[in-house]
Design an enzyme around this catalytic site. Structure first.
Site, PDB file in Angstrom:
ATOM      1  N   GLU A  46      -5.852 -10.133   3.308  1.00 47.70           N
ATOM      2  CA  GLU A  46      -5.302 -11.584   4.004  1.00 47.70           C
ATOM      3  C   GLU A  46      -6.296 -12.358   4.438  1.00 47.70           C
ATOM      4  O   GLU A  46      -6.383 -13.283   4.691  1.00 47.70           O
ATOM      5  CB  GLU A  46      -4.652 -11.065   5.123  1.00 47.70           C
ATOM      6  CG  GLU A  46      -3.762 -11.900   6.112  1.00 47.70           C
ATOM      7  CD  GLU A  46      -2.919 -11.346   7.102  1.00 47.70           C
ATOM      8  OE1 GLU A  46      -2.305 -10.672   7.006  1.00 47.70           O
ATOM      9  OE2 GLU A  46      -3.154 -12.062   8.393  1.00 47.70           O
ATOM     10  N   HIS A 101       0.870  -1.227   0.034  1.00 48.76           N
ATOM     11  CA  HIS A 101      -0.228   0.056  -0.225  1.00 48.76           C
ATOM     12  C   HIS A 101       0.854   1.255  -0.047  1.00 48.76           C
ATOM     13  O   HIS A 101       0.661   2.061   1.119  1.00 48.76           O
ATOM     14  CB  HIS A 101      -1.091  -0.067   1.187  1.00 48.76           C
ATOM     15  CG  HIS A 101      -2.010  -1.039   1.185  1.00 48.76           C
ATOM     16  ND1 HIS A 101      -2.654  -1.299   0.152  1.00 48.76           N
ATOM     17  CD2 HIS A 101      -2.216  -2.090   2.168  1.00 48.76           C
ATOM     18  CE1 HIS A 101      -3.590  -2.323   0.396  1.00 48.76           C
ATOM     19  NE2 HIS A 101      -3.271  -2.762   1.316  1.00 48.76           N
ATOM     20  N   HIS A 117     -10.395  -7.479   4.588  1.00 44.71           N
ATOM     21  CA  HIS A 117      -8.803  -7.260   4.390  1.00 44.71           C
ATOM     22  C   HIS A 117      -8.621  -8.462   3.533  1.00 44.71           C
ATOM     23  O   HIS A 117      -8.798  -9.791   3.664  1.00 44.71           O
ATOM     24  CB  HIS A 117      -8.096  -7.243   5.788  1.00 44.71           C
ATOM     25  CG  HIS A 117      -6.635  -6.860   5.319  1.00 44.71           C
ATOM     26  ND1 HIS A 117      -5.751  -7.917   4.985  1.00 44.71           N
ATOM     27  CD2 HIS A 117      -6.181  -5.672   5.525  1.00 44.71           C
ATOM     28  CE1 HIS A 117      -4.797  -7.286   4.992  1.00 44.71           C
ATOM     29  NE2 HIS A 117      -4.641  -6.100   5.306  1.00 44.71           N
TER      30      HIS A 117
HETATM   31  S1  SF4 Z   1       2.668 -11.149   8.247  1.00 45.07           S
HETATM   32 FE1  SF4 Z   1       4.440 -10.902   6.906  1.00 45.07          FE
HETATM   33  S2  SF4 Z   1       4.056  -9.171   5.451  1.00 45.07           S
HETATM   34 FE2  SF4 Z   1       2.479  -9.134   7.024  1.00 45.07          FE
HETATM   35  S3  SF4 Z   1       3.281  -7.686   8.421  1.00 45.07           S
HETATM   36 FE3  SF4 Z   1       4.277  -9.620   9.124  1.00 45.07          FE
HETATM   37  S4  SF4 Z   1       6.002  -9.888   8.179  1.00 45.07           S
HETATM   38 FE4  SF4 Z   1       4.871  -8.205   7.074  1.00 45.07          FE
END
Ligand code: SF4
Length: 295
Positions: A135, A51, A133
Site C-alpha cells: 500500500e 493475506h 508494504h
Molecule cells: S483501507 Fe480498506 S482494505 Fe484497508 S483496512 Fe481499511 S477498509 Fe480494509
C-alpha cells in the site's frame, strides 16, 4: 457482526469488529463475481488478494490465479487488490494485454489522492508507514510522479536524516498508511510540528482499522488474555497484536491449531477476548472460538 459474550467456565468475548473489513470483503466478492460472470476469461490477481492461504486456495479452485510478476504477454482480466498499485504498474499490466479491474479500497484511494494533492502543492511529504508494504509503495509511487520530496517513515529516528531538508522547506505534509497505529503517528506528528514552519496532517488511518483497534483496546482492559487471529503477514493484524500486548497478555495466532502452543496460558485465564485482523475469514474466527470454548 454483534459482539458475542459467552459465560462458560470462562468469560469469552468475541469482538464485533473482527474479520473482513469492507475493502477486503469488496475485493474478494468482486473477484469471485468477475470470474463467475466471465467463465471463459482468465482472471488473475497481481499479488495475494488477501493475506490468507485458505482464501487464496479457494480463489484458485474457482479459477482465479495469483501472479507475482507481470508477464510480457497476458490475456483476460487482471485484478488490482485493495492495497492499490502505482500508475506505472497499472500501465505495464495494460501493455501486457490484460484488462485491468481496479479493486483498490476506496479508503486507500483517498490516501493516494491526498498524497498527490500535497505533492503537487510542494509540501515535503512524509508517508507514515512501512516502506516495503505494498500500500505504501503505491502511495509513494503516486506522489513521486509530482514531487521528489517524498519519504516514508515509521519512527522519529527514520526522520532524523531528513531534519535539515524538512526544516529548510516551507511546509510539511503527512499522510498515513491506512492500517497504522495512532501510537506510531503521534510522536511523528509531534516531531515534525517541532521542526517545520507549517504542517498539514491528513490522518488517513481508515475508519475500519480505527474502530477495530479501539474496540480491541477496550476489551483488552478487562481481559486476562486476548487472542488475535490472522496472518502474520497481515500488517493490520500484526499492528493489532502489538497494541494489545501493551495492555494485557496477547497471543497472535494464524489459526485454531496454533492454540495448542498456548494451552497453559489459556487454561489459566478467566476472561478471554478474541479479535481478528481485516483479512481473517469468518470460519477461522469461528474455529478459534469453538476451540477456546472447549479448553
Ligand atoms: S483501507 Fe480498506 S482494505 Fe484497508 S483496512 Fe481499511 S477498509 Fe480494509
Amino acid at each position: 457482526m454483534e459482539r458475542r459474550q459467552l459465560n462458560l467456565p470462562k468469560n469469552i468475548t468475541l469482538a464485533k469488529f473482527a474479520g473482513f473489513c469492507y475493502g477486503v470483503k469488496r475485493a474478494v466478492e468482486t473477484a469471485k463475481k468477475l470470474k463467475a460472470e466471465n467463465p471463459e476469461k482468465e482472471v488473475c490477481v497481481l499479488g495475494e488478494l488477501i493475506h490468507n492461504t485458505n482464501v487464496i486456495h479457494e480463489l484458485e479452485s474457482l479459477g482465479i490465479k495469483t501472479i507475482n510478476e507481470i508477464p510480457e504477454k497476458g490475456e483476460g482480466i487482471c485484478v488490482i487488490r485493495s492495497h492499490g498499485e502505482s500508475p506505472e504498474v497499472i500501465e505495464k499490466i495494460k501493455q501486457a494485454g490484460f484488462e485491468v479491474v481496479d479493486l483498490t479500497c476506496p479508503d486507500v484511494k483517498k490516501v493516494q489522492q491526498k498524497a498527490i494533492e500535497l505533492a503537487k502543492e510542494d509540501y515535503f511529504l512524509v508517508i507514515v508507514g512501512k516502506s516495503e508494504h505494498p500500500e505504501v509503495v503505491a502511495i509513494r509511487a503516486n506522489a513521486q510522479l509530482w514531487s521528489d520530496k517524498v519519504i516514508v517513515a515509521s519512527s522519529v529516528e527514520q526522520l532524523i536524516p531528513y531534519q535539515d531538508k524538512i526544516k529548510n522547506h516551507k511546509r510539511t505534509g503527512i499522510v498515513v498508511q491506512t492500517t497504522q497505529r495512532i501510537e506510531t503517528l503521534n510522536p511523528i506528528v509531534q516531531y515534525l510540528t517541532s521542526i517545520s514552519k507549517e504542517v498539514h496532517i491528513a490522518n488517513t488511518i481508515c475508519a475500519s482499522t480505527a474502530m477495530r483497534q479501539k474496540e480491541a483496546k477496550e476489551l483488552a482492559r478487562t481481559s486476562d488474555l486476548v487472542i488475535v487471529a490472522g496472518s502474520k503477514k497481515s500488517a493490520n493484524t500484526t499492528h493489532l497484536a502489538e497494541i494489545l500486548k501493551d495492555i494485557t497478555k496477547t497471543i497472535h495466532i494464524e489459526n485454531d491449531a496454533e492454540l495448542d502452543n498456548y494451552k497453559e496460558l489459556i487454561e489459566s485465564a478467566n476472561n478471554i477476548s478474541i479479535t481478528a485482523g481485516a483479512s481473517t475469514p469468518q470460519n477461522v474466527i469461528e474455529k478459534v472460538l469453538e476451540k477456546i470454548k472447549n479448553y
